[in-house]
Design a protein around this motif. Sequence first.
Motif, PDB file in Angstrom:
ATOM      1  N   GLN A 152      31.686  98.891  33.310  1.00 15.67           N
ATOM      2  CA  GLN A 152      30.672  98.369  32.394  1.00 15.67           C
ATOM      3  C   GLN A 152      31.358  97.889  31.122  1.00 15.67           C
ATOM      4  O   GLN A 152      32.324  98.490  30.668  1.00 15.67           O
ATOM      5  CB  GLN A 152      29.679  99.470  32.024  1.00 15.67           C
ATOM      6  CG  GLN A 152      28.756  99.874  33.134  1.00 15.67           C
ATOM      7  CD  GLN A 152      27.689  98.839  33.401  1.00 15.67           C
ATOM      8  OE1 GLN A 152      27.188  98.188  32.505  1.00 15.67           O
ATOM      9  NE2 GLN A 152      27.349  98.664  34.663  1.00 15.67           N
ATOM     10  N   ALA A 153      30.839  96.815  30.550  1.00 19.14           N
ATOM     11  CA  ALA A 153      31.374  96.293  29.293  1.00 19.14           C
ATOM     12  C   ALA A 153      30.225  95.865  28.402  1.00 19.14           C
ATOM     13  O   ALA A 153      29.172  95.430  28.878  1.00 19.14           O
ATOM     14  CB  ALA A 153      32.306  95.115  29.553  1.00 19.14           C
ATOM     15  N   GLN A 154      30.441  95.994  27.096  1.00 15.67           N
ATOM     16  CA  GLN A 154      29.448  95.565  26.112  1.00 15.67           C
ATOM     17  C   GLN A 154      29.603  94.063  25.907  1.00 15.67           C
ATOM     18  O   GLN A 154      30.708  93.562  25.710  1.00 15.67           O
ATOM     19  CB  GLN A 154      29.686  96.301  24.802  1.00 15.67           C
ATOM     20  CG  GLN A 154      28.656  96.016  23.754  1.00 15.67           C
ATOM     21  CD  GLN A 154      28.888  96.841  22.499  1.00 15.67           C
ATOM     22  OE1 GLN A 154      29.619  97.815  22.498  1.00 15.67           O
ATOM     23  NE2 GLN A 154      28.254  96.441  21.427  1.00 15.67           N
ATOM     24  N   LEU A 155      28.496  93.346  25.955  1.00 19.34           N
ATOM     25  CA  LEU A 155      28.519  91.900  25.784  1.00 19.34           C
ATOM     26  C   LEU A 155      28.782  91.563  24.325  1.00 19.34           C
ATOM     27  O   LEU A 155      28.009  91.922  23.441  1.00 19.34           O
ATOM     28  CB  LEU A 155      27.197  91.283  26.255  1.00 19.34           C
ATOM     29  CG  LEU A 155      27.116  89.765  26.252  1.00 19.34           C
ATOM     30  CD1 LEU A 155      28.186  89.149  27.157  1.00 19.34           C
ATOM     31  CD2 LEU A 155      25.737  89.315  26.693  1.00 19.34           C
ATOM     32  N   GLN A 156      29.893  90.876  24.078  1.00 19.03           N
ATOM     33  CA  GLN A 156      30.307  90.492  22.731  1.00 19.03           C
ATOM     34  C   GLN A 156      29.834  89.079  22.391  1.00 19.03           C
ATOM     35  O   GLN A 156      29.469  88.794  21.257  1.00 19.03           O
ATOM     36  CB  GLN A 156      31.832  90.561  22.647  1.00 19.03           C
ATOM     37  CG  GLN A 156      32.437  90.062  21.361  1.00 19.03           C
ATOM     38  CD  GLN A 156      33.953  90.064  21.408  1.00 19.03           C
ATOM     39  OE1 GLN A 156      34.570  90.194  22.454  1.00 19.03           O
ATOM     40  NE2 GLN A 156      34.564  89.907  20.257  1.00 19.03           N
ATOM     41  N   ALA A 157      29.880  88.186  23.391  1.00 21.62           N
ATOM     42  CA  ALA A 157      29.540  86.784  23.157  1.00 21.62           C
ATOM     43  C   ALA A 157      29.193  86.125  24.488  1.00 21.62           C
ATOM     44  O   ALA A 157      29.546  86.635  25.556  1.00 21.62           O
ATOM     45  CB  ALA A 157      30.715  86.062  22.503  1.00 21.62           C
ATOM     46  N   VAL A 158      28.524  84.971  24.393  1.00 21.72           N
ATOM     47  CA  VAL A 158      28.192  84.172  25.573  1.00 21.72           C
ATOM     48  C   VAL A 158      28.624  82.737  25.301  1.00 21.72           C
ATOM     49  O   VAL A 158      28.282  82.166  24.261  1.00 21.72           O
ATOM     50  CB  VAL A 158      26.678  84.207  25.886  1.00 21.72           C
ATOM     51  CG1 VAL A 158      26.362  83.339  27.101  1.00 21.72           C
ATOM     52  CG2 VAL A 158      26.210  85.638  26.113  1.00 21.72           C
ATOM     53  N   VAL A 159      29.402  82.186  26.242  1.00 22.72           N
ATOM     54  CA  VAL A 159      29.752  80.770  26.215  1.00 22.72           C
ATOM     55  C   VAL A 159      28.910  80.129  27.312  1.00 22.72           C
ATOM     56  O   VAL A 159      28.999  80.526  28.472  1.00 22.72           O
ATOM     57  CB  VAL A 159      31.255  80.545  26.491  1.00 22.72           C
ATOM     58  CG1 VAL A 159      31.580  79.052  26.514  1.00 22.72           C
ATOM     59  CG2 VAL A 159      32.117  81.278  25.452  1.00 22.72           C
ATOM     60  N   LEU A 160      28.059  79.160  26.930  1.00 20.21           N
ATOM     61  CA  LEU A 160      27.130  78.610  27.901  1.00 20.21           C
ATOM     62  C   LEU A 160      27.064  77.094  27.800  1.00 20.21           C
ATOM     63  O   LEU A 160      27.299  76.518  26.744  1.00 20.21           O
ATOM     64  CB  LEU A 160      25.730  79.205  27.700  1.00 20.21           C
ATOM     65  CG  LEU A 160      25.039  78.908  26.376  1.00 20.21           C
ATOM     66  CD1 LEU A 160      23.542  78.815  26.597  1.00 20.21           C
ATOM     67  CD2 LEU A 160      25.339  80.000  25.368  1.00 20.21           C
ATOM     68  N   ASP A 161      26.749  76.497  28.927  1.00 12.06           N
ATOM     69  CA  ASP A 161      26.564  75.046  28.998  1.00 12.06           C
ATOM     70  C   ASP A 161      25.120  74.722  28.621  1.00 12.06           C
ATOM     71  O   ASP A 161      24.217  75.545  28.819  1.00 12.06           O
ATOM     72  CB  ASP A 161      26.873  74.577  30.421  1.00 12.06           C
ATOM     73  CG  ASP A 161      26.979  73.063  30.542  1.00 12.06           C
ATOM     74  OD1 ASP A 161      27.157  72.377  29.521  1.00 12.06           O
ATOM     75  OD2 ASP A 161      26.901  72.564  31.675  1.00 12.06           O
ATOM     76  N   LEU A 162      24.919  73.532  28.092  1.00 10.65           N
ATOM     77  CA  LEU A 162      23.562  73.087  27.789  1.00 10.65           C
ATOM     78  C   LEU A 162      22.792  72.799  29.068  1.00 10.65           C
ATOM     79  O   LEU A 162      21.670  73.261  29.258  1.00 10.65           O
ATOM     80  CB  LEU A 162      23.596  71.821  26.916  1.00 10.65           C
ATOM     81  CG  LEU A 162      22.259  71.120  26.712  1.00 10.65           C
ATOM     82  CD1 LEU A 162      21.271  72.017  25.983  1.00 10.65           C
ATOM     83  CD2 LEU A 162      22.456  69.820  25.965  1.00 10.65           C
ATOM     84  N   ASN A 163      23.406  72.042  29.973  1.00 12.91           N
ATOM     85  CA  ASN A 163      22.728  71.620  31.201  1.00 12.91           C
ATOM     86  C   ASN A 163      23.048  72.576  32.335  1.00 12.91           C
ATOM     87  O   ASN A 163      24.129  72.525  32.906  1.00 12.91           O
ATOM     88  CB  ASN A 163      23.146  70.191  31.565  1.00 12.91           C
ATOM     89  CG  ASN A 163      22.689  69.198  30.533  1.00 12.91           C
ATOM     90  OD1 ASN A 163      21.536  69.232  30.107  1.00 12.91           O
ATOM     91  ND2 ASN A 163      23.577  68.327  30.098  1.00 12.91           N
TER      92      ASN A 163
END
Length: 142
Positions: A69-80
């Motif tokens: 398990q890991a704590q979510l630090q950041a999200v890199v996401l696409d627009l589409n």
Amino acid sequence: MVQMETSETQALPQCVALVDDEVQITQALQMLLSFQGVPTSVHHSAESLLQALQTHKGQLLLQLPDGTQAQLQAVVLDLNLPGMNGIDLVVALRRLQPQLRLVMITAALEETLHTRSTDLQGVTLLAKPFGLESLEAALFGH
């Protein structure tokens, strides 16, 4: 989403979620972040990420490929994205954890970004192609 009742989030490693339907993009991002020692969780749709998220004491958690398990630090996401788009994912993630660091990548700064700019406050926008330095600055403030 599952509500976790075990283990302390302070003891957990931190990770970055990568959300893009282009496999080559997620593989490249995963490799770049692994060189920095940053664990990643890869998702090819917004729905996949939202389904994988767990919460514990107000923190978002993900299971890494090795089962930890890991704590979510950041999200890199696409627009589409297929299904739910990146802006709607930002809104959903902000509801779950308002202070979460979000980085949106896109091939073009499209009209959609301007019409929904209030939903993107506090989100770092990176236009493809972008360099490792830009990604590191967006994620870690370097």
